[in-house]
Motif scaffolding. Structure first.
Motif, short mmCIF file in Angstrom:
data_model
loop_
_atom_site.label_atom_id
_atom_site.label_comp_id
_atom_site.label_asym_id
_atom_site.label_seq_id
_atom_site.Cartn_x
_atom_site.Cartn_y
_atom_site.Cartn_z
N VAL A 100 34.92 23.16 41.13
CA VAL A 100 33.52 23.40 41.44
C VAL A 100 33.33 23.95 42.84
N GLN A 101 34.40 24.14 43.58
CA GLN A 101 34.28 24.72 44.91
C GLN A 101 35.09 26.02 44.96
N THR A 102 34.91 26.78 46.01
CA THR A 102 35.66 28.03 46.16
C THR A 102 37.14 27.71 46.29
N VAL A 103 37.97 28.49 45.62
CA VAL A 103 39.42 28.29 45.66
C VAL A 103 40.03 29.48 46.36
N ALA A 104 40.19 29.35 47.67
CA ALA A 104 40.78 30.44 48.45
C ALA A 104 42.23 30.63 48.03
N GLY A 105 42.61 31.86 47.75
CA GLY A 105 43.99 32.18 47.41
C GLY A 105 44.30 32.23 45.93
N ILE A 106 43.38 31.81 45.07
CA ILE A 106 43.68 31.79 43.64
C ILE A 106 43.88 33.20 43.10
N HIS A 107 43.28 34.19 43.75
CA HIS A 107 43.43 35.57 43.27
C HIS A 107 44.83 36.12 43.57
N HIS A 108 45.65 35.37 44.29
CA HIS A 108 47.03 35.78 44.57
C HIS A 108 48.00 35.21 43.53
N TRP A 109 47.52 34.90 42.35
CA TRP A 109 48.36 34.33 41.31
C TRP A 109 49.36 35.35 40.83
N PRO A 110 50.61 35.03 40.59
CA PRO A 110 51.13 33.67 40.63
C PRO A 110 51.45 33.24 42.06
N LEU A 111 51.17 31.98 42.31
CA LEU A 111 51.56 31.40 43.60
C LEU A 111 53.07 31.30 43.63
N PRO A 112 53.67 31.26 44.81
CA PRO A 112 55.13 31.12 44.88
C PRO A 112 55.60 29.91 44.06
N GLY A 113 56.61 30.15 43.25
CA GLY A 113 57.15 29.10 42.39
C GLY A 113 56.56 29.10 40.99
N TRP A 114 55.44 29.78 40.81
CA TRP A 114 54.78 29.79 39.52
C TRP A 114 55.00 31.11 38.77
N GLU A 115 55.98 31.89 39.18
CA GLU A 115 56.27 33.15 38.49
C GLU A 115 56.59 32.83 37.03
N GLY A 116 56.10 33.66 36.13
CA GLY A 116 56.33 33.44 34.70
C GLY A 116 55.29 32.51 34.07
N TRP A 117 54.41 31.97 34.87
CA TRP A 117 53.33 31.12 34.37
C TRP A 117 52.04 31.93 34.42
N SER A 118 51.19 31.71 33.44
CA SER A 118 49.89 32.37 33.48
C SER A 118 48.83 31.39 33.97
N LEU A 119 47.78 31.94 34.51
CA LEU A 119 46.66 31.14 35.02
C LEU A 119 45.47 31.34 34.11
N ASP A 120 44.95 30.26 33.62
CA ASP A 120 43.75 30.27 32.80
C ASP A 120 42.66 29.64 33.65
N PHE A 121 41.90 30.48 34.38
CA PHE A 121 40.92 30.00 35.35
C PHE A 121 39.54 29.97 34.72
N HIS A 122 38.88 28.83 34.78
CA HIS A 122 37.59 28.65 34.13
C HIS A 122 36.43 28.54 35.11
N GLY A 123 36.66 28.85 36.37
CA GLY A 123 35.59 28.72 37.34
C GLY A 123 35.10 27.28 37.37
N GLU A 124 33.80 27.10 37.24
CA GLU A 124 33.26 25.74 37.27
C GLU A 124 32.85 25.24 35.89
N ASP A 125 33.34 25.88 34.84
CA ASP A 125 33.02 25.48 33.48
C ASP A 125 33.84 24.26 33.08
N HIS A 126 33.25 23.09 33.16
CA HIS A 126 33.97 21.86 32.85
C HIS A 126 34.08 21.62 31.34
N THR A 127 33.39 22.39 30.52
CA THR A 127 33.44 22.13 29.08
C THR A 127 34.83 22.39 28.51
#
Length: 131
Positions: A50-77
């Protein structure tokens, strides 16, 4: 598996954080709405916050190569759908939530007096007709 994470910094350790979460004691029943969560099924990090996530647009973060990011913003549903049935999100009363919001807004009022509005110029009056 669903565990509450406080911020993006918790992902800095790479996928090893998943092992730490698996070994952590179960999250107690929530009394307030969580600020975010991560569910790592099938080499996918599902994230909502629910807050700003600085750096999330640099996905994959180091160590997370080969992983995908499913970002939902603030949608808690989406998050709610991933939780086990015996781990529901809290259902705070609307009245209490509105009071909390009003209290928070009241605390943020400026302490300096507001400037008085600048008077609007009056429309020009028509000169009387010489006739």
């Amino acid at each position: 598996m669903g565990q509450r994470l406080g911020s993006l910094e918790n992902l800095a350790g790479g996928p090893a954080v998943i092992d730490l979460l698996a070994e952590a004691p179960p999250t107690p029943a929530l009394t307030d709405m969580p600020s975010g969560g991560v569910h790592p099924p099938a080499r996918t990090v599902s994230l909502w916050v629910v807050q700003t996530v600085a750096g999330i647009h640099h996905w994959p973060l180091p160590g997370w190569e080969g992983w995908s990011l499913d970002f939902h913003g603030e949608d808690h549903t989406h998050q709610a759908g991933l939780l086990p049935a015996d781990f529901p999100l809290p259902q705070p009363s609307l009245a209490a939530a509105l009071r909390k919001l009003a209290d928070g807004l009241g605390a943020r009022r400026p302490t300096t007096p507001r400037c008085s509005p600048v008077p609007r110029p009056r429309p020009a009056r028509k000169a009387p007709s010489p006739w």
